[in-house]
Scaffold this motif. Structure first.
Motif, mmCIF file in Angstrom:
data_model
loop_
_atom_site.group_PDB
_atom_site.id
_atom_site.type_symbol
_atom_site.label_atom_id
_atom_site.label_comp_id
_atom_site.label_asym_id
_atom_site.label_seq_id
_atom_site.Cartn_x
_atom_site.Cartn_y
_atom_site.Cartn_z
ATOM 1 N N GLU A 250 -0.161 27.866 7.731
ATOM 2 C CA GLU A 250 0.168 28.276 6.358
ATOM 3 C C GLU A 250 1.373 27.520 5.806
ATOM 4 N N ARG A 251 1.926 26.607 6.601
ATOM 5 C CA ARG A 251 3.152 25.924 6.158
ATOM 6 C C ARG A 251 2.823 24.853 5.119
ATOM 7 N N PRO A 252 3.802 24.548 4.256
ATOM 8 C CA PRO A 252 3.539 23.613 3.158
ATOM 9 C C PRO A 252 3.479 22.152 3.610
ATOM 10 N N VAL A 253 2.265 21.701 3.851
ATOM 11 C CA VAL A 253 2.051 20.317 4.293
ATOM 12 C C VAL A 253 1.081 19.654 3.327
ATOM 13 N N THR A 254 1.423 18.435 2.915
ATOM 14 C CA THR A 254 0.511 17.618 2.098
ATOM 15 C C THR A 254 0.231 16.337 2.872
ATOM 16 N N LEU A 255 -1.030 15.943 2.886
ATOM 17 C CA LEU A 255 -1.426 14.715 3.568
ATOM 18 C C LEU A 255 -1.978 13.753 2.528
ATOM 19 N N VAL A 256 -1.376 12.558 2.467
ATOM 20 C CA VAL A 256 -1.831 11.536 1.512
ATOM 21 C C VAL A 256 -2.424 10.382 2.310
ATOM 22 N N LEU A 257 -3.683 10.052 2.029
ATOM 23 C CA LEU A 257 -4.385 9.006 2.778
ATOM 24 C C LEU A 257 -4.793 7.868 1.855
ATOM 25 N N GLY A 258 -4.696 6.640 2.366
ATOM 26 C CA GLY A 258 -5.235 5.499 1.621
ATOM 27 C C GLY A 258 -6.747 5.503 1.666
ATOM 28 N N ALA A 259 -7.313 5.920 2.814
ATOM 29 C CA ALA A 259 -8.770 6.042 2.958
ATOM 30 C C ALA A 259 -9.074 6.966 4.118
ATOM 31 N N LEU A 260 -10.193 7.663 4.002
ATOM 32 C CA LEU A 260 -10.674 8.506 5.102
ATOM 33 C C LEU A 260 -11.829 7.756 5.760
ATOM 34 N N LEU B 45 0.841 -1.205 0.000
ATOM 35 C CA LEU B 45 0.000 0.000 0.000
ATOM 36 C C LEU B 45 0.871 1.248 0.000
ATOM 37 N N MET B 46 1.971 1.187 0.754
ATOM 38 C CA MET B 46 2.875 2.337 0.790
ATOM 39 C C MET B 46 3.425 2.620 -0.604
ATOM 40 N N THR B 47 3.816 1.580 -1.330
ATOM 41 C CA THR B 47 4.369 1.800 -2.675
ATOM 42 C C THR B 47 3.320 2.449 -3.582
ATOM 43 N N LEU B 48 2.074 2.005 -3.443
ATOM 44 C CA LEU B 48 1.025 2.612 -4.275
ATOM 45 C C LEU B 48 0.793 4.069 -3.866
ATOM 46 N N LEU B 49 0.808 4.351 -2.554
ATOM 47 C CA LEU B 49 0.581 5.735 -2.102
ATOM 48 C C LEU B 49 1.795 6.617 -2.407
ATOM 49 N N ALA B 50 2.972 6.001 -2.470
ATOM 50 C CA ALA B 50 4.189 6.768 -2.746
ATOM 51 C C ALA B 50 4.122 7.448 -4.109
ATOM 52 N N TYR B 51 3.422 6.823 -5.023
ATOM 53 C CA TYR B 51 3.289 7.381 -6.363
ATOM 54 C C TYR B 51 2.607 8.753 -6.293
ATOM 55 N N GLU B 52 1.550 8.867 -5.461
ATOM 56 C CA GLU B 52 0.873 10.157 -5.258
ATOM 57 C C GLU B 52 1.748 11.096 -4.424
ATOM 58 N N ALA B 53 2.335 10.531 -3.350
ATOM 59 C CA ALA B 53 3.054 11.365 -2.380
ATOM 60 C C ALA B 53 4.273 12.045 -2.999
ATOM 61 N N THR B 54 4.871 11.421 -4.018
ATOM 62 C CA THR B 54 6.109 11.969 -4.588
ATOM 63 C C THR B 54 5.860 12.754 -5.882
ATOM 64 N N ARG B 55 4.608 13.046 -6.145
ATOM 65 C CA ARG B 55 4.278 13.748 -7.397
ATOM 66 C C ARG B 55 5.029 15.074 -7.534
ATOM 67 N N GLU B 56 5.278 15.753 -6.380
ATOM 68 C CA GLU B 56 5.946 17.063 -6.416
ATOM 69 C C GLU B 56 7.404 16.964 -5.954
ATOM 70 N N VAL B 57 7.972 15.762 -5.982
ATOM 71 C CA VAL B 57 9.362 15.644 -5.529
ATOM 72 C C VAL B 57 10.259 16.467 -6.456
ATOM 73 N N ARG B 58 11.267 17.111 -5.836
ATOM 74 C CA ARG B 58 12.092 18.022 -6.644
ATOM 75 C C ARG B 58 13.122 17.257 -7.463
ATOM 76 N N VAL B 59 13.211 17.653 -8.734
ATOM 77 C CA VAL B 59 14.180 17.031 -9.640
ATOM 78 C C VAL B 59 14.949 18.132 -10.369
ATOM 79 N N ARG B 60 16.112 17.749 -10.902
ATOM 80 C CA ARG B 60 16.855 18.706 -11.725
ATOM 81 C C ARG B 60 17.158 18.043 -13.067
ATOM 82 N N PRO B 61 17.401 18.872 -14.103
ATOM 83 C CA PRO B 61 17.652 18.280 -15.425
ATOM 84 C C PRO B 61 18.942 17.477 -15.442
#
Ligand code: PRP
Ligand code: URA
Length: 211
Positions: A175-185, A35-51
């Protein structure tokens, strides 16, 4: 705060097996990791990358690689440890720090009993892993800890959450940058502050009862 709740039949299927009280610990551990691997796909959508310039066998091209400093993954012991492998499988170059927290089952207040993190988290994207967001006290304390160390951004990944827990994290984040990723509410909390319908005590189901 951004809240992302997974909406995928495979996640719901795996969650159903996880919730079942007849599911034994080896299967439970395997499912938490998957489940973590599946949620990681959403959680890392904004991970920082460089060219990154590379050459394929056919032509030069520009791709990307993870930016420095690499992301920091922070499982909250004990139960968050069950999610760690599922996350680092997807992001093997990430670094890992640890926070040990236990909720007092009478007062519901979390205490921090272990910490192994870099002294400065300045410029770091942090990914906190804890399967259960119940009252939200433990996760709010963990997020506060990371921002006090200088974290830039915190993404928390929980397998199950409650509306009460989400509101606790929303007010802790401000106001701090926090994202919460849930498998279910889930529906909410019972009189013992357990998630309903939930899955019981995640730490005990992963690793056994320690009293
Ligand atoms: C569980 C869970 C969270 C916390 C959630 O851990 O893994 O950390 O409770 O509750 P809260 O949202 O009301 O704070 P627990 O304290 O049972 O420790 P464990 O992982 O060692 O079992
Ligand atoms: N901690 C758990 O492990 N499960 C719950 O339902 C609530 C807190």
């Amino acid at each position: 705060m951004r809240v992302i709740t997974a909406d995928h039949p495979l996640i719901t299927h795996k969650l159903t097996v996880l919730r079942n009280r007849l599911t034994p610990p080896p299967t439970f551990r395997q499912l938490v990791e998957e489940l973590m691997t599946l949620l990681a796909y959403e959680a890392t959508r904004e991970v920082r990358v460089r060219p990154l310039e590379i050459e394929t066998p056919v032509a030069p091209t520009v791709g990307v690689r993870l930016s420095d400093p690499v992301p920091l993954v922070v499982p909250i012991l004990r139960a968050g440890l069950g999610m760690l492998e599922g996350m680092v499988k997807l992001m093997p170059t990430a670094e890992v720090g640890f926070l040990g927290m236990a909720r007092d089952e009478q007062t519901l207040q979390p205490t921090t009993y272990a910490e192994r993190l870099p002294d400065s988290l300045s410029g770091r994207q942090c990914f906190v892993l804890d399967p259960m967001l119940a009252t939200g006290g433990s996760l709010a304390a963990a997020i506060e800890f990371l921002f006090e160390r200088g974290a830039d951004e915190v993404t928390a990944v929980c397998i199950l959450g409650t509306p009460e827990g989400v509101e606790t994290i929303r007010s802790a984040a401000g106001e701090r940058p926090v994202t919460l990723v849930l498998g279910a509410l889930d529906q909410g909390l019972n009189e013992h502050a357990y998630i309903v319908p939930g899955l019981g005590d995640a730490g005990d189901r992963l690793y056994g009862t320690i009293g």
